[in-house]
Design a protein around this motif. Structure first.
Motif, PDB file in Angstrom:
ATOM      1  N   ILE A  26       0.819  -1.223   0.000  1.00 53.99           N
ATOM      2  CA  ILE A  26       0.000   0.000   0.000  1.00 53.99           C
ATOM      3  C   ILE A  26       0.852   1.273   0.000  1.00 53.99           C
ATOM      4  O   ILE A  26       0.315   2.372   0.118  1.00 53.99           O
ATOM      5  CB  ILE A  26      -0.986   0.019   1.190  1.00 53.99           C
ATOM      6  N   TYR A  27       2.166   1.107  -0.137  1.00 54.51           N
ATOM      7  CA  TYR A  27       3.057   2.275  -0.148  1.00 54.51           C
ATOM      8  C   TYR A  27       3.095   2.847  -1.560  1.00 54.51           C
ATOM      9  O   TYR A  27       4.027   2.633  -2.334  1.00 54.51           O
ATOM     10  CB  TYR A  27       4.457   1.891   0.337  1.00 54.51           C
ATOM     11  N   ARG A  28       2.037   3.553  -1.898  1.00 56.33           N
ATOM     12  CA  ARG A  28       1.877   4.145  -3.232  1.00 56.33           C
ATOM     13  C   ARG A  28       0.796   5.210  -3.132  1.00 56.33           C
ATOM     14  O   ARG A  28       0.024   5.227  -2.171  1.00 56.33           O
ATOM     15  CB  ARG A  28       1.456   3.072  -4.243  1.00 56.33           C
ATOM     16  N   ASP A  29       0.739   6.082  -4.110  1.00 53.63           N
ATOM     17  CA  ASP A  29      -0.372   7.024  -4.166  1.00 53.63           C
ATOM     18  C   ASP A  29      -1.659   6.269  -4.452  1.00 53.63           C
ATOM     19  O   ASP A  29      -1.684   5.359  -5.293  1.00 53.63           O
ATOM     20  CB  ASP A  29      -0.135   8.072  -5.259  1.00 53.63           C
ATOM     21  N   VAL A  30      -2.721   6.645  -3.761  1.00 54.68           N
ATOM     22  CA  VAL A  30      -4.029   6.009  -3.943  1.00 54.68           C
ATOM     23  C   VAL A  30      -5.057   7.107  -4.172  1.00 54.68           C
ATOM     24  O   VAL A  30      -5.226   7.994  -3.321  1.00 54.68           O
ATOM     25  CB  VAL A  30      -4.418   5.173  -2.701  1.00 54.68           C
ATOM     26  N   ALA A  31      -5.722   7.052  -5.312  1.00 51.61           N
ATOM     27  CA  ALA A  31      -6.735   8.044  -5.664  1.00 51.61           C
ATOM     28  C   ALA A  31      -8.138   7.497  -5.398  1.00 51.61           C
ATOM     29  O   ALA A  31      -8.342   6.277  -5.340  1.00 51.61           O
ATOM     30  CB  ALA A  31      -6.606   8.426  -7.138  1.00 51.61           C
ATOM     31  N   VAL A  32      -9.093   8.402  -5.265  1.00 49.48           N
ATOM     32  CA  VAL A  32     -10.487   7.983  -5.116  1.00 49.48           C
ATOM     33  C   VAL A  32     -10.902   7.106  -6.287  1.00 49.48           C
ATOM     34  O   VAL A  32     -11.623   6.116  -6.113  1.00 49.48           O
ATOM     35  CB  VAL A  32     -11.407   9.216  -4.983  1.00 49.48           C
ATOM     36  N   ALA A  33     -10.420   7.438  -7.478  1.00 45.18           N
ATOM     37  CA  ALA A  33     -10.770   6.646  -8.669  1.00 45.18           C
ATOM     38  C   ALA A  33     -10.290   5.198  -8.552  1.00 45.18           C
ATOM     39  O   ALA A  33     -10.941   4.284  -9.077  1.00 45.18           O
ATOM     40  CB  ALA A  33     -10.182   7.296  -9.924  1.00 45.18           C
ATOM     41  N   ASP A  34      -9.174   4.983  -7.865  1.00 44.13           N
ATOM     42  CA  ASP A  34      -8.676   3.613  -7.660  1.00 44.13           C
ATOM     43  C   ASP A  34      -9.642   2.821  -6.777  1.00 44.13           C
ATOM     44  O   ASP A  34      -9.930   1.656  -7.048  1.00 44.13           O
ATOM     45  CB  ASP A  34      -7.286   3.644  -7.007  1.00 44.13           C
ATOM     46  N   TRP A  35     -10.114   3.481  -5.715  1.00 46.84           N
ATOM     47  CA  TRP A  35     -11.127   2.826  -4.860  1.00 46.84           C
ATOM     48  C   TRP A  35     -12.402   2.559  -5.651  1.00 46.84           C
ATOM     49  O   TRP A  35     -12.978   1.478  -5.569  1.00 46.84           O
ATOM     50  CB  TRP A  35     -11.449   3.702  -3.642  1.00 46.84           C
ATOM     51  N   GLN A  36     -12.804   3.538  -6.429  1.00 48.73           N
ATOM     52  CA  GLN A  36     -14.065   3.422  -7.174  1.00 48.73           C
ATOM     53  C   GLN A  36     -14.037   2.234  -8.134  1.00 48.73           C
ATOM     54  O   GLN A  36     -15.037   1.528  -8.293  1.00 48.73           O
ATOM     55  CB  GLN A  36     -14.320   4.731  -7.931  1.00 48.73           C
ATOM     56  N   GLN A  37     -12.880   1.991  -8.719  1.00 53.97           N
ATOM     57  CA  GLN A  37     -12.734   0.860  -9.630  1.00 53.97           C
ATOM     58  C   GLN A  37     -12.993  -0.458  -8.904  1.00 53.97           C
ATOM     59  O   GLN A  37     -13.639  -1.364  -9.424  1.00 53.97           O
ATOM     60  CB  GLN A  37     -11.324   0.882 -10.239  1.00 53.97           C
ATOM     61  N   GLN A  38     -12.482  -0.564  -7.671  1.00 53.63           N
ATOM     62  CA  GLN A  38     -12.718  -1.764  -6.856  1.00 53.63           C
ATOM     63  C   GLN A  38     -14.193  -1.868  -6.459  1.00 53.63           C
ATOM     64  O   GLN A  38     -14.805  -2.935  -6.533  1.00 53.63           O
ATOM     65  CB  GLN A  38     -11.860  -1.708  -5.582  1.00 53.63           C
ATOM     66  N   ALA A  39     -14.732  -0.756  -6.002  1.00 48.66           N
ATOM     67  CA  ALA A  39     -16.072  -0.754  -5.404  1.00 48.66           C
ATOM     68  C   ALA A  39     -17.176  -0.995  -6.432  1.00 48.66           C
ATOM     69  O   ALA A  39     -18.105  -1.778  -6.184  1.00 48.66           O
ATOM     70  CB  ALA A  39     -16.298   0.576  -4.678  1.00 48.66           C
ATOM     71  N   LEU A  40     -17.060  -0.343  -7.564  1.00 52.31           N
ATOM     72  CA  LEU A  40     -18.121  -0.446  -8.575  1.00 52.31           C
ATOM     73  C   LEU A  40     -18.307  -1.878  -9.061  1.00 52.31           C
ATOM     74  O   LEU A  40     -19.416  -2.282  -9.398  1.00 52.31           O
ATOM     75  CB  LEU A  40     -17.826   0.482  -9.761  1.00 52.31           C
TER      76      LEU A  40
END
Length: 276
Positions: A26-40
């Motif tokens: 998890i040592y990386r930049d994480v954007a809301v769009a990255d979460w959204q890809q998982q969640a959707l």
């Protein structure tokens, strides 16, 4: 469907003291769009973005993410509760429509009684009066302290994050279950709720998601479907496994509930608790 607990971060902001290169997945930049890809992929189309650094600057950053991403339905931020102007800061937070709650990082503080000190009580009262939620990032040792807090501030809405982060070990389960059952029984059902989230990362490294099923089942039994909020704790979750594996297990745990009860855990309770 709502994910009641996820994070995003930019390493260059440099205020995530706990997030080091040792945590490679998890040592990386994480954007809301990255979460959204998982969640959707699992039908989850909105979420609550939760603080990951004890700074006001990070809260400002998260509110900007909420402004830029309509899928962020609310933010749980942070203030210095011991600052001389902390009560004024609560008022400023409450004036931000997307800021729904505040979370001191109690799990990282050496004194388990920190939240009970007199200087903080006016801040908690101000939160209750302004409708801000108190997210309790705690370990089992803090559960009795949170019970005291709820008795002192009966109008404060409290969300217990990650089931109070139990030790995922059969020998430790009874003591945790007893303690958190007392918290559930002795608090108002509209005021104190719990998140089914963050459990897998409490298991010994390399354990399959199935290892945490008994704790998920216990949380459902203890809190009931009207007081449980589903969350992913993504991307911290990736220290143990995938969004899909966690979602699948928890849907299995909820499978015997009625449609109304499932909807409560998977979205309606978060909507009500955080006023989304």
């Amino acid at each position: 469907m709502i994910d009641a607990h996820f994070h995003c971060w930019q390493l260059a902001r440099a205020d995530y003291g706990w997030l080091t290169s040792d945590l490679a997945p998890i040592y990386r930049d994480v954007a809301v769009a990255d979460w959204q890809q998982q969640a959707l992929a699992w039908g989850v189309n909105g979420g609550v973005l939760v603080q990951a650094a004890p700074t006001a600057q990070e809260t400002t950053f998260l509110l900007q993410q909420a402004h830029d991403n309509p899928c962020v339905l609310g933010v749980v931020g942070w203030i210095d509760m011991l600052a001389p102007d902390a009560v004024d800061q609560v008022a400023q937070c409450a004036a931000q429509p997307m800021l729904k709650g505040l979370r001191p990082m109690l799990q990282d503080l050496s004194d388990p009684d920190w939240i009970l000190q007199p200087a903080i009580q006016p801040v908690l009262s101000a939160m209750a009066q302004s409708g801000l939620v108190f997210d309790a990032l705690i370990k089992p040792v803090h559960i009795p302290r949170i019970l005291k807090l709820t008795q002192a501030h009966p109008d404060l809405t409290v969300v217990v994050d990650h089931g109070a982060k139990p030790v995922i070990d059969a020998l430790a389960m009874d003591a945790w279950a007893q303690s958190i059952t007392q918290l559930a029984r002795e608090t108002h059902p509209d005021r104190v709720v719990c998140k089914m989230s963050g459990l897998w990362t409490e298991a010994p490294k390399g354990q399959p998601v199935e290892a945490v099923r008994p704790w998920c089942e216990a949380l459902l039994a203890i809190w009931g479907p009207q007081r449980l909020l589903w969350g992913s704790d993504w991307p911290v979750l990736e220290l143990s496994g995938t969004y899909g594996a966690w979602r699948k297990l928890t849907l299995e745990v909820l499978s015997k509930l009625s449609a109304h009860e499932k909807n409560a855990v998977l979205g309606d309770n978060a909507r009500r608790t955080y006023r989304l």
